[in-house]
Scaffold this active site. Sequence first.
Site, PDB file in Angstrom:
ATOM      1  N   ILE A  55      22.532 -54.140 -35.391  1.00 41.28           N
ATOM      2  CA  ILE A  55      21.851 -53.764 -36.640  1.00 41.28           C
ATOM      3  C   ILE A  55      22.780 -53.770 -37.847  1.00 41.28           C
ATOM      4  CG2 ILE A  55      20.025 -52.441 -35.533  1.00 41.28           C
ATOM      5  CD1 ILE A  55      21.615 -49.917 -35.995  1.00 41.28           C
ATOM      6  N   GLY A  56      24.060 -54.090 -37.629  1.00 40.61           N
ATOM      7  CA  GLY A  56      24.951 -54.159 -38.779  1.00 40.61           C
ATOM      8  C   GLY A  56      26.403 -54.258 -38.363  1.00 40.61           C
ATOM      9  N   GLY A  78      30.612 -53.712 -40.250  1.00 37.66           N
ATOM     10  CA  GLY A  78      31.397 -53.335 -41.410  1.00 37.66           C
ATOM     11  C   GLY A  78      32.841 -53.708 -41.209  1.00 37.66           C
ATOM     12  N   VAL A  92      27.645 -52.397 -35.312  1.00 34.00           N
ATOM     13  CA  VAL A  92      26.728 -51.310 -34.985  1.00 34.00           C
ATOM     14  C   VAL A  92      25.532 -51.874 -34.223  1.00 34.00           C
ATOM     15  CG1 VAL A  92      25.372 -49.383 -35.873  1.00 34.00           C
ATOM     16  CG2 VAL A  92      27.449 -50.087 -37.059  1.00 34.00           C
ATOM     17  N   LYS A  97      28.553 -47.533 -32.722  1.00 37.48           N
ATOM     18  CA  LYS A  97      29.517 -48.265 -33.536  1.00 37.48           C
ATOM     19  C   LYS A  97      30.703 -48.627 -32.657  1.00 37.48           C
ATOM     20  CE  LYS A  97      31.987 -48.125 -37.916  1.00 37.48           C
ATOM     21  NZ  LYS A  97      32.253 -47.320 -39.143  1.00 37.48           N
ATOM     22  N   ASP A 107      34.028 -43.397 -49.593  1.00 33.10           N
ATOM     23  CA  ASP A 107      33.272 -44.649 -49.756  1.00 33.10           C
ATOM     24  C   ASP A 107      31.798 -44.347 -50.023  1.00 33.10           C
ATOM     25  OD1 ASP A 107      32.986 -47.378 -49.943  1.00 33.10           O
ATOM     26  OD2 ASP A 107      32.713 -47.685 -47.788  1.00 33.10           O
TER      27      ASP A 107
END
Length: 395
Positions: free
Chosen positions: A14-15, A17, A22, A37, A127
Amino acid sequence: MTPRIGKYEVHSEIGHGAFGRVFRAYDPVTRRNVAIKVLIAENDPDVLARFFLEVQATAKLKHKNIVTIYDFNETPPYIVMEFVEGESLQQVITHHATLSLLEKVRILSQAAEGLACAHKNGIVHRDIKPANIMVLPSCDVKIMDFGIARVSGQTEARRTRQGDLVGTILYISPERIRGVEADACSDIFSFGVVGCELITGKHPFEGEHLAAVAYKIAQEEVPPLYRLVPECPEALDLVIQRAIAKYPEDRYQSMEEILFDLKPVLLELAQQQATSVMREVQGLIDSGQFIKAHDRVRSVLELDPTNREARRVHDSLQKDQRRRQVRTKVDTLLQEGEAQLGQRQFNQAIQSFEFAWRLDTSDTHINDLLGQAKAALEANRQASRLLSEARREML
């Protein structure tokens, strides 16, 4: 065969970084969806240190506006987190979601509550940006990704090299551009930039390249928000302007201070929206849409519990609703009673009419029907007695 990470069944990615990928997964023990993660550069000691700093930093934060850590694993390194349905605030802004000013300030207030919890526990996010703030379908907020967070006072855990600008340049504070280490005031600046962008739909420091963005952040003042959003209250503009002050000493010194100043703004906006909805309620009542009017007036009282007119209308609508419900039940009982009377079920008819009479003692028609049923029952009994006597005389 379903791929796994440890005991968790992986459904999809789903993602990703700077530090990890993730995945959406399923925990067969707790029977819930989770987000996992997984560290990408697990052989890099610097990245690995940051990764476990995220575990240590986030795992002790228990707050409704911060994503919860459930579990972690050292080899291979991964974190198991609460799976959050919804959109990032970045997606909300990009899609130009039709949020009211009140909803926007509520989102900001929840993000402020989450950050206040982190700062209270000595954790600087470092962040804060729309992509790291999740907005659930209920409009509840969850702050994510403490992956480059720093635990204040733990110098051995400060893995960011001097001069590195970790995070997104668009939301970074002026002092960090100058090489000063991040602290709570840096998060407050980033929060203010997010607030400005959310309220106006426009980032205050956009530029063609990083140098231009950095110059704007360090040197250019942000014009009043009401120039782009006329309905923006002055008090809200002052909160944002103070949060994005160029020098840390001119900013709010804590998220609690921001929450204190946002509270009256939320109250004012809620009262304004309540007044607007009340006008809609009156129109619904006039057109006979009582159920919808009742739902809307309840929303007014959720916005402003002290609104006396809303309370009066709410109570009146509830009374009318109960009256209509009683009338419906009475009409049903009368229909049943009349049918029973026609079928010469006199006792049942009397019972139906008596139930109806208890519900509405002001309806004289019910009393008339009850009298007819009792009279019919008595006449039937009299006829039965006469018939019995006649039969005995014939023997």
